[in-house]
Motif scaffolding. Structure first.
Motif, PDB file in Angstrom:
ATOM      1  N   TRP A   1       0.933  -1.300   0.058  1.00  0.00           N
ATOM      2  CA  TRP A   1       0.061   0.424   0.196  1.00  0.00           C
ATOM      3  C   TRP A   1       0.840   1.517   0.034  1.00  0.00           C
ATOM      4  O   TRP A   1       1.617   0.986   0.486  1.00  0.00           O
ATOM      5  N   GLY A   2       0.278   2.112  -0.772  1.00  0.00           N
ATOM      6  CA  GLY A   2       1.265   3.339  -0.639  1.00  0.00           C
ATOM      7  C   GLY A   2       0.713   4.495  -1.423  1.00  0.00           C
ATOM      8  O   GLY A   2      -0.413   4.281  -1.253  1.00  0.00           O
ATOM      9  N   GLY A   3       0.477   5.745  -1.981  1.00  0.00           N
ATOM     10  CA  GLY A   3       0.357   6.885  -2.612  1.00  0.00           C
ATOM     11  C   GLY A   3      -0.424   6.320  -3.848  1.00  0.00           C
ATOM     12  O   GLY A   3      -1.535   6.676  -4.264  1.00  0.00           O
ATOM     13  N   GLY A   4       0.429   5.613  -4.567  1.00  0.00           N
ATOM     14  CA  GLY A   4      -0.821   5.116  -5.456  1.00  0.00           C
ATOM     15  C   GLY A   4      -1.412   4.393  -5.503  1.00  0.00           C
ATOM     16  O   GLY A   4      -2.711   4.945  -6.582  1.00  0.00           O
ATOM     17  N   GLU A   5      -2.152   3.656  -4.929  1.00  0.00           N
ATOM     18  CA  GLU A   5      -2.992   3.598  -4.488  1.00  0.00           C
ATOM     19  C   GLU A   5      -4.040   3.658  -3.598  1.00  0.00           C
ATOM     20  O   GLU A   5      -5.240   3.601  -3.799  1.00  0.00           O
ATOM     21  N   LYS A   6      -3.671   5.118  -2.464  1.00  0.00           N
ATOM     22  CA  LYS A   6      -4.307   5.553  -2.059  1.00  0.00           C
ATOM     23  C   LYS A   6      -5.059   6.930  -3.269  1.00  0.00           C
ATOM     24  O   LYS A   6      -6.329   7.011  -3.258  1.00  0.00           O
ATOM     25  N   HIS A   7      -4.161   7.452  -4.319  1.00  0.00           N
ATOM     26  CA  HIS A   7      -4.775   7.736  -5.808  1.00  0.00           C
ATOM     27  C   HIS A   7      -5.646   6.559  -6.130  1.00  0.00           C
ATOM     28  O   HIS A   7      -7.026   7.617  -6.497  1.00  0.00           O
ATOM     29  N   LEU A   8      -5.654   5.541  -6.982  1.00  0.00           N
ATOM     30  CA  LEU A   8      -7.065   4.334  -7.440  1.00  0.00           C
ATOM     31  C   LEU A   8      -8.116   4.582  -6.111  1.00  0.00           C
ATOM     32  O   LEU A   8      -9.363   4.553  -6.632  1.00  0.00           O
TER      33      LEU A   8
ATOM     34  N   LEU B   1       5.206  12.901  -6.239  1.00  0.00           N
ATOM     35  CA  LEU B   1       4.454  13.871  -5.980  1.00  0.00           C
ATOM     36  C   LEU B   1       3.387  13.147  -4.260  1.00  0.00           C
ATOM     37  O   LEU B   1       2.604  12.728  -4.770  1.00  0.00           O
ATOM     38  N   PRO B   2       4.360  12.776  -3.821  1.00  0.00           N
ATOM     39  CA  PRO B   2       3.895  11.880  -2.476  1.00  0.00           C
ATOM     40  C   PRO B   2       2.731  12.410  -1.279  1.00  0.00           C
ATOM     41  O   PRO B   2       2.577  13.334  -1.785  1.00  0.00           O
ATOM     42  N   ASN B   3       1.612  11.409  -1.395  1.00  0.00           N
ATOM     43  CA  ASN B   3       0.316  11.937  -1.264  1.00  0.00           C
ATOM     44  C   ASN B   3       0.470  12.415   0.250  1.00  0.00           C
ATOM     45  O   ASN B   3       0.196  12.814   0.925  1.00  0.00           O
TER      46      ASN B   3
END
Length: 369
Positions: A12-19, A277-279
């Motif tokens: 889990w990371g910022g990319g998954e939070k974006h999704l 660009l970190p969440n």
């Protein structure tokens, strides 16, 4: 409009939070869009999607070309009548290309969420220039710059990921957070949130801690690092011992909804060597936590030096430490920085804006068919 989102990441990371945020925002404000996510079976993203009641299905992914995931893409497209496939990581892109060799898939949109250079290998360039990719959504202008020259210019579209206040948990009290994290009494917390991957450059975070504790003699400071353990972890744990920081520094590993712990931080510090660009910057701005970061990737697009935070060059723990000390010693300046960051967040970096711009791209691509 039926959209299939593909994610094949393990952590889990910022990319998954974006999704997650994108699907929730589309569901709230754009009911004409129907989404389904295909993710890895048994990983954190699957659990999160269950908790948020986001429509999804799963497939096993053990190798970079696991045909079970590829054939699941085909199955979903046939059954659901998918109009467009939105791909969220390079592994999922490779698997979609494999699937397209067996079945004529709908057009692709790919989200580029990092800013490190593209490898100039034939296989990598082929992947990013695959004809089915109609648009590449870049998380920052820096990500867009990196992609320029490696993909057709007209396909590149910059869209910030954004922050969704509705997603935030109820704020924990300052004391409860300190108790949860087991912060020693009387310590000032300097925090970092990021997975243990090479772009995050957590070695410099350790070196910054060493400089503050032993060179600046600030033994009133405690360093908190939250994020998934990975390949870098053993080396980081070894360095922690070598620098004699065990009394002042702790790696906590993954903590769900880590942003809810930000109110305990006096400063959020990022020591990355590369970033899209970190969440966590959005989250720190929302909670009005002062930001000290390295000046890399898309970070200066949200944090302006001496306006909404302080920036330092990568691999420079002394400069980062100096910026942290400035924040701790200058409360009025710190408050000014956080107010500016908060105002900019609400004006420019919301998930509502992100979803609207993403939907416009979906419509553009479908109208081109």
């Amino acid at each position: 409009m039926k959209i299939l989102h593909l994610s094949a990441v393990r952590n889990w990371g910022g990319g998954e939070k974006h999704l997650e945020n994108l699907c929730l925002e589309l569901a709230d404000n754009h009911p004409e869009v129907r989404t389904i996510i295909l993710c890895r079976k048994g990983d954190i993203l699957e659990q999160r999607l269950k908790e948020k009641n986001i429509r999804h299905t799963t497939a096993r992914v053990f190798t970079n070309f696991d045909l079970r995931y590829a054939f699941k893409i085909i199955q979903i497209c046939r059954k659901e009548g998918i109009d467009l496939i939105h791909i969220h990581d390079p592994k999922a892109l490779a698997l979609a290309i494999v699937a397209d060799k067996f079945y004529n898939l709908p057009p692709f949109i790919f989200s580029k969420k990092t800013s490190f250079p593209i490898r100039q290998r034939k296989s990598t360039l082929y992947k990013y220039n695959y004809p089915k990719i109609r648009r590449i959504l870049c998380v920052s202008e820096e990500s867009r710059r990196v992609m320029a020259g490696n993909a057709e210019e007209f396909k590149l579209k910059q869209i910030y990921h954004g922050f969704r206040p509705k997603q935030e948990q109820e704020r924990l009290s300052f004391l409860k957070i300190r108790e949860k994290l087991q912060i020693p009494k009387g310590k000032t917390v300097i925090g970092n949130i990021g997975n243990h991957t090479w772009p995050k450059n957590l070695e410099t975070f350790l070196e910054t801690a060493f400089h503050l504790i032993y060179n600046e003699r600030r033994k009133d400071i405690y360093f908190v690092q939250i994020g998934n353990f990975g390949r870098e972890t053993s080396g980081l744990q070894k360095k922690l011992k070598e620098l004699n920081l065990e009394e002042y520094f702790r790696f906590y590993g993954f903590i769900a909804d880590a942003s809810s712990l930000l109110p305990a931080f006096k400063v959020l510090t990022l020591t990355s060597q590369s970033e899209g660009l970190p969440n966590v910057l959005y989250e720190a701005a929302y909670y009005k936590i002062p930001i000290v970061s390295t000046n890399v990737g898309g970070i200066p697009e949200i944090v302006q030096h001496k306006e909404s935070g302080l920036l330092a060059e990568a691999f420079n723990p002394e400069e980062i430490a100096k910026n942290i000390l400035f924040i701790l010693a200058n409360k009025e300046s710190a408050k000014k920085f956080t107010e500016k960051a908060y105002d900019k967040l609400l004006k420019k970096f919301t998930t509502k804006q992100m979803a609207r711009e993403t939907l416009e791209v979906y419509k553009e691509v479908l109208n081109e068919r």
